[in-house]
Scaffold this motif. Structure first.
Motif, PDB file in Angstrom:
ATOM      1  N   ILE A  12       0.855  -1.185   0.000  1.00 46.42           N
ATOM      2  CA  ILE A  12       0.000   0.000   0.000  1.00 46.42           C
ATOM      3  C   ILE A  12       0.893   1.237   0.000  1.00 46.42           C
ATOM      4  CG2 ILE A  12      -1.750   1.309   1.265  1.00 46.42           C
ATOM      5  CD1 ILE A  12      -2.837  -1.207   0.058  1.00 46.42           C
ATOM      6  N   TYR A  13       0.474   2.233  -0.779  1.00 44.49           N
ATOM      7  CA  TYR A  13       1.193   3.503  -0.849  1.00 44.49           C
ATOM      8  C   TYR A  13       0.212   4.633  -0.570  1.00 44.49           C
ATOM      9  CZ  TYR A  13       4.347   0.407  -3.381  1.00 44.49           C
ATOM     10  OH  TYR A  13       5.151  -0.645  -3.742  1.00 44.49           O
ATOM     11  N   CYS A  14       0.672   5.648   0.145  1.00 44.61           N
ATOM     12  CA  CYS A  14      -0.202   6.756   0.557  1.00 44.61           C
ATOM     13  C   CYS A  14       0.272   8.060  -0.067  1.00 44.61           C
ATOM     14  CB  CYS A  14      -0.215   6.875   2.079  1.00 44.61           C
ATOM     15  SG  CYS A  14      -1.183   8.272   2.701  1.00 44.61           S
ATOM     16  N   GLY A  15      -0.672   8.842  -0.561  1.00 52.19           N
ATOM     17  CA  GLY A  15      -0.389  10.178  -1.073  1.00 52.19           C
ATOM     18  C   GLY A  15      -1.298  11.186  -0.381  1.00 52.19           C
ATOM     19  N   ILE A  16      -0.731  12.331  -0.007  1.00 55.00           N
ATOM     20  CA  ILE A  16      -1.496  13.358   0.705  1.00 55.00           C
ATOM     21  C   ILE A  16      -1.323  14.690  -0.009  1.00 55.00           C
ATOM     22  CG2 ILE A  16      -1.805  14.597   2.882  1.00 55.00           C
ATOM     23  CD1 ILE A  16      -0.691  12.218   4.352  1.00 55.00           C
TER      24      ILE A  16
END
Length: 414
Positions: free
Chosen positions: A3-7
């Protein structure tokens, strides 16, 4: 499943997007910029497998702020993506040039999914190193701000009050000294300065904290202020005097801020374990050494080798080649603060270290380098030495850093 998160961050709210290793959007949230919003974010990450042993990497377009501080808890890698780079990635997903905050968060998450190896996570610096960085950068900004206001004041005085500039020109940082401030408050215009008595001048100098040389400066001021100077009309002169007093208030505040921050740096920097090694290098004092530490940090894994640090500092050259054309030039993309500190460092090292001076002269004489190029080459060499000393926990050694050339060594042996 990875899983990869972008904000996509903003002032009051943030957009969050999570994607899996196939690029599928698995979750998105709209959170507020407060403790409640941060809790929602951390709970969302935990829901999708974020743990201390296997943290979810996060991409965001800033390296500062409370949100970044919350994300950096534990071992979670946080990547500060350059906004210009993020804009280029956006074009890979849409050619219509559409843009939205949730879409930007999705783009940032995909940046890590496809090119995480090409980006560098924020360094795991200690809290003390980060505190020194805050103080050193603030002190540097305050110094620049003080000089900017002093230049504005000097320009204004040239318009109507050149006698004041002549009176303080023999002092280092003349307009920033408290004696100059007291004199300008006492006589904001040439007309008032010409009427000052010796007693008033002596009182102003004592009020500024002077204890020696008062009589000599009093006579000099008295002579300068009573000399003949070109003058503005009286009404214009009085108006300019009021403008000068308003600018003087700003300069006094800037001087106070720079001095207080300098004291804070002098208190915090020596407490760091790396301070002893940094201060062992010729040309690095407390303030300049703190600026160097502020930019390179104390995370030993931040740079893979000395070449990476040299490129980051803008000390090493860069090659541009295309077809039959090839050129070697200085770097323009760099850490400007570290590069500025390196310029001052190399400049001071030339007089503080015989080896550094000899290296500089060789670059000028044997390689026909100009001053800036030779000084940059010296900085390139010394920051590589600093990297080695920090990695090996060693102090600077002049003999090892700048060994004598073979011809000179043979002459000495003979």
């Amino acid at each position: 499943m990875l899983i990869y998160c972008g904000i996509d961050w903003a002032e009051k709210t943030h957009e969050v997007a999570l994607v899996d290793d196939s690029g599928q959007l698995v979750a998105k949230r709209h959170i507020s910029d407060d403790a409640a919003g941060y809790k929602i974010l951390l709970d969302l990450l935990a829901e999708y497998g974020d743990t201390e042993e296997a943290p979810i990497p996060v991409a965001i377009e800033t390296s500062r702020g409370l949100l970044v501080s919350v994300l950096r808890t534990g071992k979670r890698p946080v990547f500060a993506i350059n906004p210009m780079a993020a804009a280029r990635y956006r074009d890979r997903h849409s050619v219509s040039r559409k843009k939205s905050d949730p879409g930007d968060a999705l783009v940032l998450a995909n940046v890590l999914r496809t090119d995480m190896h090409a980006h560098r996570p924020l360094p795991q610096d200690s809290d003390l190193a980060r505190a020194v960085a805050v103080l050193a950068r603030a002190q540097q900004d305050a110094t620049w701000n003080r000089q900017q206001i002093a230049n504005q004041l000097r320009s204004l005085l040239r318009e109507y009050y050149p006698a004041a500039l002549t009176a303080v020109q023999s002092w280092k940082n003349g307009l920033c000294r408290p004696e100059a401030h007291q004199l300008l408050k006492l006589a904001p215009t040439p007309a008032k300065a010409a009427r000052l008595t010796r007693t008033q001048l002596q009182t102003a100098l004592k009020r500024a904290g002077r204890q020696r040389g008062i009589a000599a400066d009093t006579e000099r001021f008295h002579e300068v202020f009573r000399a003949k100077w070109a003058r503005q009309p009286q009404l214009v002169e009085d108006a300019l005097g009021k403008q000068m007093l308003a600018l003087l208030i700003q300069l006094e505040a800037a001087c106070t801020a720079a001095d207080s921050l300098a004291e804070a740096v002098e208190e915090a920097f020596p407490q760091h374990p790396d301070a002893e090694i940094i201060l062992s290098f010729p040309g690095l004092g407390t303030h300049l050494g703190a600026r160097v530490l502020a930019e390179i940090g104390d995370d030993r894994q931040r740079f893979a080798d000395a070449r990476g640090l040299k490129a980051y500092a803008g000390a090493s050259p860069i090659t541009r080649a295309s077809g039959k054309k090839s050129s070697v030039t200085r770097r323009w993309v760099k850490n400007d603060r570290l590069n500025h500190a390196g310029y001052l460092w190399a400049f001071s090292a030339i007089t503080a270290s015989p080896g550094a001076k000899a290296h500089y002269r060789r670059r000028r004489d044997n390689h026909a380098d100009r001053h800036a190029s030779a000084q940059r080459n010296l900085f390139n060499r010394m920051i590589g030495q600093l990297y080695h000393c920090l990695q090996q926990d060693e102090r600077f050694d002049e003999a090892l850093a700048f060994p004598a050339p073979p011809d000179e060594a043979g002459t000495v042996a003979a």
